[in-house]
Design a protein around this motif. Structure first.
Motif, PDB file in Angstrom:
ATOM      1  N   SER A 105     -16.759  -1.103  11.657  1.00  0.00           N
ATOM      2  CA  SER A 105     -15.815  -0.594  10.397  1.00  0.00           C
ATOM      3  C   SER A 105     -14.825  -0.512  10.309  1.00  0.00           C
ATOM      4  N   ASP A 106     -14.110  -0.337   9.346  1.00  0.00           N
ATOM      5  CA  ASP A 106     -13.203  -0.055   8.977  1.00  0.00           C
ATOM      6  C   ASP A 106     -11.892  -0.014   7.855  1.00  0.00           C
ATOM      7  N   SER A 107     -11.052   0.883   7.198  1.00  0.00           N
ATOM      8  CA  SER A 107     -10.737   1.011   6.250  1.00  0.00           C
ATOM      9  C   SER A 107      -9.388   0.932   5.449  1.00  0.00           C
ATOM     10  N   ILE A 108      -9.068   1.102   4.972  1.00  0.00           N
ATOM     11  CA  ILE A 108      -8.400   1.300   4.108  1.00  0.00           C
ATOM     12  C   ILE A 108      -7.418   2.748   2.986  1.00  0.00           C
ATOM     13  N   SER A 109      -6.306   2.804   3.521  1.00  0.00           N
ATOM     14  CA  SER A 109      -5.710   4.102   2.544  1.00  0.00           C
ATOM     15  C   SER A 109      -4.843   3.362   1.429  1.00  0.00           C
ATOM     16  N   VAL A 110      -5.110   4.009  -0.015  1.00  0.00           N
ATOM     17  CA  VAL A 110      -4.151   3.353  -0.846  1.00  0.00           C
ATOM     18  C   VAL A 110      -3.635   4.689  -1.340  1.00  0.00           C
ATOM     19  N   GLN A 111      -2.975   4.499  -2.567  1.00  0.00           N
ATOM     20  CA  GLN A 111      -2.341   5.514  -3.450  1.00  0.00           C
ATOM     21  C   GLN A 111      -2.210   4.689  -4.676  1.00  0.00           C
ATOM     22  N   PHE A 112      -2.463   6.031  -5.562  1.00  0.00           N
ATOM     23  CA  PHE A 112      -1.926   4.911  -6.949  1.00  0.00           C
ATOM     24  C   PHE A 112      -1.706   6.575  -8.281  1.00  0.00           C
ATOM     25  N   LEU A 113      -0.685   6.105  -8.930  1.00  0.00           N
ATOM     26  CA  LEU A 113      -0.773   7.583 -10.302  1.00  0.00           C
ATOM     27  C   LEU A 113      -1.912   6.946 -11.414  1.00  0.00           C
TER      28      LEU A 113
ATOM     29  N   ASP B  84     -15.920 -10.348  12.764  1.00  0.00           N
ATOM     30  CA  ASP B  84     -15.110 -10.536  14.296  1.00  0.00           C
ATOM     31  C   ASP B  84     -13.981 -11.162  13.431  1.00  0.00           C
ATOM     32  N   LYS B  85     -14.194 -11.825  11.886  1.00  0.00           N
ATOM     33  CA  LYS B  85     -12.958 -12.034  11.792  1.00  0.00           C
ATOM     34  C   LYS B  85     -11.991 -11.516  10.942  1.00  0.00           C
ATOM     35  N   GLY B  86     -12.594 -10.020   9.859  1.00  0.00           N
ATOM     36  CA  GLY B  86     -11.960  -9.560   9.104  1.00  0.00           C
ATOM     37  C   GLY B  86     -12.398  -9.931   7.857  1.00  0.00           C
ATOM     38  N   ASN B  87     -13.403 -10.322   7.742  1.00  0.00           N
ATOM     39  CA  ASN B  87     -13.728 -10.290   5.901  1.00  0.00           C
ATOM     40  C   ASN B  87     -14.583  -9.387   5.854  1.00  0.00           C
ATOM     41  N   ILE B  88     -14.401  -9.000   4.711  1.00  0.00           N
ATOM     42  CA  ILE B  88     -15.090  -7.921   4.447  1.00  0.00           C
ATOM     43  C   ILE B  88     -16.579  -8.006   3.850  1.00  0.00           C
ATOM     44  N   LEU B  89     -17.264  -7.638   4.156  1.00  0.00           N
ATOM     45  CA  LEU B  89     -18.677  -7.912   4.067  1.00  0.00           C
ATOM     46  C   LEU B  89     -19.632  -6.568   3.477  1.00  0.00           C
ATOM     47  N   SER B  90     -18.771  -5.504   2.732  1.00  0.00           N
ATOM     48  CA  SER B  90     -19.833  -4.486   2.780  1.00  0.00           C
ATOM     49  C   SER B  90     -18.622  -3.241   2.424  1.00  0.00           C
ATOM     50  N   LEU B  91     -18.281  -2.325   1.166  1.00  0.00           N
ATOM     51  CA  LEU B  91     -17.693  -0.851   1.376  1.00  0.00           C
ATOM     52  C   LEU B  91     -18.948  -0.336   0.765  1.00  0.00           C
ATOM     53  N   ASP B  92     -18.811   0.648   1.662  1.00  0.00           N
ATOM     54  CA  ASP B  92     -19.750   2.175   2.606  1.00  0.00           C
ATOM     55  C   ASP B  92     -19.355   3.037   1.841  1.00  0.00           C
TER      56      ASP B  92
END
Length: 229
Positions: free
Chosen positions: A139-147, A207-215
């Motif tokens: 499990s991992d995540s990304i934090s973003v922001q936008f207008l 393990d290689k960092g490839n995204i396989l699903s958005l949870d």
């Protein structure tokens, strides 16, 4: 005697004719024959200063979208540049220079069909597999922001954790831009406003960092934008 009486008769008739003309007016005199060539009227001269003072005709206004307050002069407004590859995504916008941006509203912005469908749209754009693998995922995540503008367009998409770059994060950012037309704007007192949205997208990777699903997707409370000094 006859010659005198004849003169008297002509005098009387002339006198009566004069009385009739004085009472009923002169008969219409024949008009002078007009020339067949047109007569050019004299040129009319007008002071140019008077002409400038006349009200100008209403010109159609160009459709210029601006995040600036309506009270701002038109000369300070600027047209927005839309990304030709990602519809509804606006380029060349600095959120720190924008005015009238809300971070808390009575109705926050949201995807048109909800978060679940929105994540599916992002996954389809990213080319993720339809079935999520059961093993070997982290499990991992990304934090973003936008207008999000008043018409639902978005701009100034950034990763708020640039110190921990991940190659796959660029794929997520690209998918967000490609699906920029799905947002409903924030409402304050029933009116759409410009809003700064911060959110976290949780995903599964190998393990290689490839995204396989958005949870999942979670909105973060937005802090006030600090203006540049």
């Amino acid at each position: 005697m006859k010659r005198e009486s004849l003169c008297n008769r002509f005098a009387i008739r002339g006198y009566l004719l004069l009385l009739l003309l004085m009472q009923f007016g002169l008969p219409a005199l024949p008009q002078a024959r007009q020339s067949s060539s047109p007569v050019v009227p004299p040129a009319i001269k007008m002071d140019k200063s008077i002409l400038r003072a006349l009200p100008q005709a209403m010109q159609p206004k160009s459709m210029v979208f601006s995040t600036r307050p309506e009270a701002e002069s038109k000369s300070q407004r600027r047209p927005l540049i839309i990304d030709s590859i990602s519809p509804c995504y606006v380029l060349d916008i600095d959120p720190e220079e924008e005015e009238g941006v809300f971070t808390i509203t009575t109705i926050p912005p949201a995807p048109n069909k909800g978060i679940k469908v929105y994540l599916q749209q992002l996954a389809t754009t990213m080319g993720l597999p339809a079935v999520k693998p059961n093993k070997g995922l982290k499990s991992d995540s990304i934090s973003v922001q936008f207008l999000i503008f008043k018409n639902g367009w978005i701009a100034a998409l950034t990763n708020t954790e640039p110190n921990t770059p991940t190659p796959s994060h660029g794929v997520i950012l690209h998918a967000i831009k490609k699906n920029a037309c799905v947002w409903r704007p924030a409402l304050q007192a029933g009116r759409p406003v410009v809003y700064l949205l911060k959110m976290v997208i949780y995903y599964s990777r190998d393990d290689k960092g490839n995204i396989l699903s958005l949870d999942n997707l979670y909105y973060r409370p937005s802090a006030n934008i600090q203006k540049k000094s």
